[in-house]
Design an enzyme around this catalytic site. Sequence first.
Site, PDB file in Angstrom:
ATOM      1  CB  ALA A  50      47.150  28.861 -43.919  1.00 14.88           C
ATOM      2  CG  ASP A  51      41.114  25.767 -43.430  1.00 22.48           C
ATOM      3  OD1 ASP A  51      40.407  26.771 -43.178  1.00 22.48           O
ATOM      4  OD2 ASP A  51      40.784  24.620 -43.093  1.00 22.48           O
ATOM      5  CB  SER A  52      44.399  24.708 -38.941  1.00 27.03           C
ATOM      6  OG  SER A  52      45.626  25.261 -39.335  1.00 27.03           O
ATOM      7  N   GLY A  70      46.756  22.990 -43.913  1.00 24.87           N
ATOM      8  CA  GLY A  70      47.030  23.099 -45.336  1.00 24.87           C
ATOM      9  C   GLY A  70      47.550  24.482 -45.630  1.00 24.87           C
TER      10      GLY A  70
END
Length: 202
Positions: A71-73, A108
């Site tokens: 995950a990435d923000s 994501g």
Amino acid sequence: MTVDRRLVLASASPARLSLLRQAGLAPEVVVSDVDESAYSAPRVAEQVALLAAAKAAAVAKRETDALVIGADSLLEFAGKPLGKPSDAADARDRWRRMSGRSGILHTGQALFDVRDGGVASRDIAVASTVVYFAEPTQPEIEAYLATGEPLAVAGAFTLDGLGAPFVRRVEGDPAAVVGLSLTVLRTQLAKRGLAITDLWRH
């Protein structure tokens, strides 16, 4: 029905781990060694998808049988991506600009299904949520900066911590703003023939 599949979170984020645990899951944490600066995309939503996939892929290589979540923000504000602030001055400047305005928090997340040492399937999705910021006073901003919290998170704010009073409302998935969309994860698991309840701790 309980499914005996290891769930691996390819992230060092305490917020993501907490979200999964609150949802009844018990992931192992294996932090990826991805250099985020090596990845770029023309749009912020594409950027978080790319990074989430890269993190999941890096950890998937070390696994033989597991469901790996990457995950990435990033906060898209005034058309530009904002990750973690470089320092307190950067965070202060951001809050002065964000005050009373809104941005889009893109998260994501990638689910890689690893079986027999190879990736059997991968699913990459993006959850985008509009965040409306309040107008904190300068003393409030300074007090918030002094906690160190805004320096550790994308966009220099949290929805699940001390920054929550400075967010007026959100349009979209609140969990995605925290760091991981549980709704998206449920859908990703369903595509693998799994119900999220199959992975609950017992």
